[in-house]
Design an enzyme around this catalytic site. Structure first.
Site, PDB file in Angstrom:
ATOM      1  N   LYS A  16       1.061  11.596  -9.043  1.00  0.00           N
ATOM      2  CA  LYS A  16       2.340  10.962  -9.432  1.00  0.00           C
ATOM      3  C   LYS A  16       2.222  10.325 -10.808  1.00  0.00           C
ATOM      4  O   LYS A  16       3.059  10.551 -11.691  1.00  0.00           O
ATOM      5  CB  LYS A  16       2.748   9.879  -8.407  1.00  0.00           C
ATOM      6  CG  LYS A  16       2.916  10.376  -6.992  1.00  0.00           C
ATOM      7  CD  LYS A  16       3.380   9.268  -6.062  1.00  0.00           C
ATOM      8  CE  LYS A  16       2.418   8.119  -5.922  1.00  0.00           C
ATOM      9  NZ  LYS A  16       1.127   8.451  -5.282  1.00  0.00           N
ATOM     10  N   ARG A  91       8.647   3.266  -1.492  1.00  0.00           N
ATOM     11  CA  ARG A  91       7.598   3.712  -0.570  1.00  0.00           C
ATOM     12  C   ARG A  91       7.953   3.434   0.878  1.00  0.00           C
ATOM     13  O   ARG A  91       7.179   3.784   1.770  1.00  0.00           O
ATOM     14  CB  ARG A  91       6.323   2.930  -0.880  1.00  0.00           C
ATOM     15  CG  ARG A  91       5.282   3.681  -1.645  1.00  0.00           C
ATOM     16  CD  ARG A  91       4.229   2.644  -2.010  1.00  0.00           C
ATOM     17  NE  ARG A  91       2.941   3.202  -2.167  1.00  0.00           N
ATOM     18  CZ  ARG A  91       2.408   3.487  -3.347  1.00  0.00           C
ATOM     19  NH1 ARG A  91       3.089   3.325  -4.447  1.00  0.00           N
ATOM     20  NH2 ARG A  91       1.201   3.942  -3.405  1.00  0.00           N
ATOM     21  N   ARG A 125     -11.728  10.223  -9.823  1.00  0.00           N
ATOM     22  CA  ARG A 125     -10.788   9.496 -10.694  1.00  0.00           C
ATOM     23  C   ARG A 125     -11.502   8.351 -11.414  1.00  0.00           C
ATOM     24  O   ARG A 125     -12.272   7.618 -10.834  1.00  0.00           O
ATOM     25  CB  ARG A 125      -9.623   8.920  -9.882  1.00  0.00           C
ATOM     26  CG  ARG A 125      -8.754   8.021 -10.791  1.00  0.00           C
ATOM     27  CD  ARG A 125      -7.389   7.789 -10.323  1.00  0.00           C
ATOM     28  NE  ARG A 125      -7.307   7.128  -9.043  1.00  0.00           N
ATOM     29  CZ  ARG A 125      -6.159   6.859  -8.444  1.00  0.00           C
ATOM     30  NH1 ARG A 125      -5.031   7.188  -9.012  1.00  0.00           N
ATOM     31  NH2 ARG A 125      -6.138   6.265  -7.276  1.00  0.00           N
ATOM     32  N   ARG A 155     -11.478   2.903  -9.658  1.00  0.00           N
ATOM     33  CA  ARG A 155     -10.457   1.923  -9.275  1.00  0.00           C
ATOM     34  C   ARG A 155     -10.867   1.245  -7.966  1.00  0.00           C
ATOM     35  O   ARG A 155     -11.415   1.902  -7.075  1.00  0.00           O
ATOM     36  CB  ARG A 155      -9.107   2.633  -9.120  1.00  0.00           C
ATOM     37  CG  ARG A 155      -7.943   1.763  -9.519  1.00  0.00           C
ATOM     38  CD  ARG A 155      -6.667   2.542  -9.585  1.00  0.00           C
ATOM     39  NE  ARG A 155      -6.004   2.628  -8.299  1.00  0.00           N
ATOM     40  CZ  ARG A 155      -4.835   3.219  -8.112  1.00  0.00           C
ATOM     41  NH1 ARG A 155      -4.212   3.774  -9.127  1.00  0.00           N
ATOM     42  NH2 ARG A 155      -4.280   3.254  -6.930  1.00  0.00           N
TER      43      ARG A 155
HETATM   44  P1  AP5 Z   1      -0.464   3.059  -6.765  1.00  0.00           P
HETATM   45  O1  AP5 Z   1      -1.170   2.652  -7.979  1.00  0.00           O
HETATM   46  O2  AP5 Z   1       0.950   3.505  -6.857  1.00  0.00           O
HETATM   47  O3  AP5 Z   1      -1.344   4.137  -6.018  1.00  0.00           O
HETATM   48  P2  AP5 Z   1      -0.957   5.422  -5.158  1.00  0.00           P
HETATM   49  O4  AP5 Z   1       0.432   5.713  -4.847  1.00  0.00           O
HETATM   50  O5  AP5 Z   1      -1.838   5.283  -3.997  1.00  0.00           O
HETATM   51  O6  AP5 Z   1      -1.237   6.552  -6.123  1.00  0.00           O
HETATM   52  P3  AP5 Z   1      -2.403   6.690  -7.052  1.00  0.00           P
HETATM   53  O7  AP5 Z   1      -2.210   5.884  -8.302  1.00  0.00           O
HETATM   54  O8  AP5 Z   1      -3.700   6.449  -6.309  1.00  0.00           O
HETATM   55  O9  AP5 Z   1      -2.382   8.240  -7.342  1.00  0.00           O
HETATM   56  P4  AP5 Z   1      -1.344   9.124  -8.132  1.00  0.00           P
HETATM   57  O10 AP5 Z   1      -0.521   9.906  -7.180  1.00  0.00           O
HETATM   58  O11 AP5 Z   1      -0.636   8.333  -9.194  1.00  0.00           O
HETATM   59  O12 AP5 Z   1      -2.371  10.142  -8.768  1.00  0.00           O
HETATM   60  P5  AP5 Z   1      -3.023  10.180 -10.242  1.00  0.00           P
HETATM   61  O13 AP5 Z   1      -2.036  10.723 -11.206  1.00  0.00           O
HETATM   62  O14 AP5 Z   1      -3.709   8.904 -10.570  1.00  0.00           O
HETATM   63  O15 AP5 Z   1      -0.491   1.885  -5.694  1.00  0.00           O
HETATM   64  C1  AP5 Z   1      -1.706   1.181  -5.418  1.00  0.00           C
HETATM   65  C2  AP5 Z   1      -1.420   0.150  -4.323  1.00  0.00           C
HETATM   66  O16 AP5 Z   1      -0.397  -0.775  -4.773  1.00  0.00           O
HETATM   67  C3  AP5 Z   1      -0.861   0.711  -2.996  1.00  0.00           C
HETATM   68  O17 AP5 Z   1      -1.893   1.146  -2.141  1.00  0.00           O
HETATM   69  C4  AP5 Z   1      -0.108  -0.489  -2.451  1.00  0.00           C
HETATM   70  O18 AP5 Z   1      -0.992  -1.422  -1.893  1.00  0.00           O
HETATM   71  C5  AP5 Z   1       0.501  -1.128  -3.712  1.00  0.00           C
HETATM   72  N1  AP5 Z   1       1.849  -0.598  -4.030  1.00  0.00           N
HETATM   73  C6  AP5 Z   1       2.211   0.111  -5.126  1.00  0.00           C
HETATM   74  N2  AP5 Z   1       3.521   0.418  -5.091  1.00  0.00           N
HETATM   75  C7  AP5 Z   1       3.995  -0.104  -3.932  1.00  0.00           C
HETATM   76  C8  AP5 Z   1       5.286  -0.095  -3.314  1.00  0.00           C
HETATM   77  N3  AP5 Z   1       6.338   0.533  -3.899  1.00  0.00           N
HETATM   78  N4  AP5 Z   1       5.407  -0.701  -2.107  1.00  0.00           N
HETATM   79  C9  AP5 Z   1       4.350  -1.336  -1.512  1.00  0.00           C
HETATM   80  N5  AP5 Z   1       3.109  -1.371  -2.050  1.00  0.00           N
HETATM   81  C10 AP5 Z   1       2.934  -0.766  -3.252  1.00  0.00           C
HETATM   82  O19 AP5 Z   1      -4.092  11.331  -9.972  1.00  0.00           O
HETATM   83  C11 AP5 Z   1      -5.241  11.072  -9.168  1.00  0.00           C
HETATM   84  C12 AP5 Z   1      -6.502  11.655  -9.839  1.00  0.00           C
HETATM   85  O20 AP5 Z   1      -6.409  13.059  -9.834  1.00  0.00           O
HETATM   86  C13 AP5 Z   1      -6.674  11.236 -11.304  1.00  0.00           C
HETATM   87  O21 AP5 Z   1      -8.044  11.123 -11.589  1.00  0.00           O
HETATM   88  C14 AP5 Z   1      -6.058  12.408 -12.084  1.00  0.00           C
HETATM   89  O22 AP5 Z   1      -6.645  12.543 -13.352  1.00  0.00           O
HETATM   90  C15 AP5 Z   1      -6.420  13.550 -11.167  1.00  0.00           C
HETATM   91  N6  AP5 Z   1      -5.464  14.642 -11.160  1.00  0.00           N
HETATM   92  C16 AP5 Z   1      -4.138  14.589 -11.326  1.00  0.00           C
HETATM   93  N7  AP5 Z   1      -3.585  15.801 -11.219  1.00  0.00           N
HETATM   94  C17 AP5 Z   1      -4.612  16.662 -10.961  1.00  0.00           C
HETATM   95  C18 AP5 Z   1      -4.684  18.057 -10.732  1.00  0.00           C
HETATM   96  N8  AP5 Z   1      -3.626  18.860 -10.731  1.00  0.00           N
HETATM   97  N9  AP5 Z   1      -5.894  18.589 -10.467  1.00  0.00           N
HETATM   98  C19 AP5 Z   1      -6.988  17.813 -10.431  1.00  0.00           C
HETATM   99  N10 AP5 Z   1      -6.982  16.470 -10.645  1.00  0.00           N
HETATM  100  C20 AP5 Z   1      -5.796  15.907 -10.910  1.00  0.00           C
END
Ligand code: AP5
Length: 208
Positions: A16, A91, A125, A155
């Site tokens: 995302k 969410r 990551r 992280r």
């Molecule tokens: P948040 O920071 O939003 O984390 P998340 O939704 O769990 O998502 P991530 O940031 O972990 O992953 P992403 O989908 O953004 O993937 P990314 O692009 O980094 O939230 C963290 C916490 O905050 C939650 O657990 C909660 O506690 C709280 N929170 C936040 N919003 C909230 C809400 N609205 N309500 C309640 N609580 C909330 O990619 C992941 C990795 O994969 C990276 O290393 C990237 O480089 C790699 N990557 C990306 N695309 C590819 C690909 N195609 N192939 C290979 N690797 C890839």
């Protein structure tokens, strides 16, 4: 093409943030990441940040009222007047219902990927502790951030046990939003597995 309000929906690690950032830069629309906003509050040691940290460290969602207060305040800022790319928000159904009162949603990009692929992906990551830039070991040349040269770190909530908990929480509390937005006719599911540039292409196709 005129983009207004777009939501990136999907499990943790589905990409995302990576793709919301690309779309934000391409279209000049701000990315509103509730995860980044919470991490900024933690870094600044605020009361909100300290409260949120307890939930984030456990892989739980931060309570709706905290999130909605924070988003509401951010949406008052002038750069949000022409739309936003919402990353990781809403969410829960109460969050989606509250957002619907404030803005009209043009498109929801549902990043679809199997849990097993996520667990593997999250081990690689790395994030920059200074500028927040996210990258992945599979394409990093060294451990330095390519934006500000700081050493990238794991992280806090990417430990395998916490990732599994975040996935459980996603299935129980966030996945129902797929039905919610399908019924509104705005959901576009994208295969989020595979090469990052290939996934970026699929995301753009979903937006047009
Ligand atoms: P948040 O920071 O939003 O984390 P998340 O939704 O769990 O998502 P991530 O940031 O972990 O992953 P992403 O989908 O953004 O993937 P990314 O692009 O980094 O939230 C963290 C916490 O905050 C939650 O657990 C909660 O506690 C709280 N929170 C936040 N919003 C909230 C809400 N609205 N309500 C309640 N609580 C909330 O990619 C992941 C990795 O994969 C990276 O290393 C990237 O480089 C790699 N990557 C990306 N695309 C590819 C690909 N195609 N192939 C290979 N690797 C890839």
């Amino acid at each position: 093409m005129l983009l207004k309000n777009v939501i990136f929906l999907g499990p943790p690690g589905s990409g995302k943030g990576t793709h919301a950032e690309k779309v934000s830069q391409s279209f000049g629309i701000p990315r509103l990441s509730t995860g980044d906003m919470l991490r900024e509050q933690i870094k600044a040691n605020t009361k909100l940040g300290m409260e949120a940290k307890k939930f984030m460290d456990a892989g739980q969602l931060v309570p709706d009222e905290i999130i909605l207060g924070m988003v509401d305040q951010r949406l008052q800022e002038p750069d949000c007047a022409n739309g936003c790319i919402f990353d990781g928000f809403p969410r829960t159904e109460p969050q989606a219902a509250a957002l619907a009162v404030i803005v009209a949603i043009g498109c929801v990009v549902n990043m679809h990927i199997a849990d097993e692929a996520i667990v593997e992906r999250m081990q690689g990551r790395r994030v920059c502790p200074v500028c927040g830039h996210t990258s992945h070991l599979s394409w990093m040349k060294n451990e330095a951030c390519d934006r500000c040269n700081q050493t990238m770190v794991i992280r806090a909530d990417d430990m395998p046990e916490t990732v599994l908990n975040r996935l459980r929480v996603y299935h129980a509390q966030t996945k129902p939003l797929i039905d919610y937005y399908t019924k509104q006719g705005v959901l576009h599911t994208v295969d989020a597995d595979g090469d990052v540039m290939e996934v970026a292409k699929r995301v753009y196709e979903a937006l047009v």
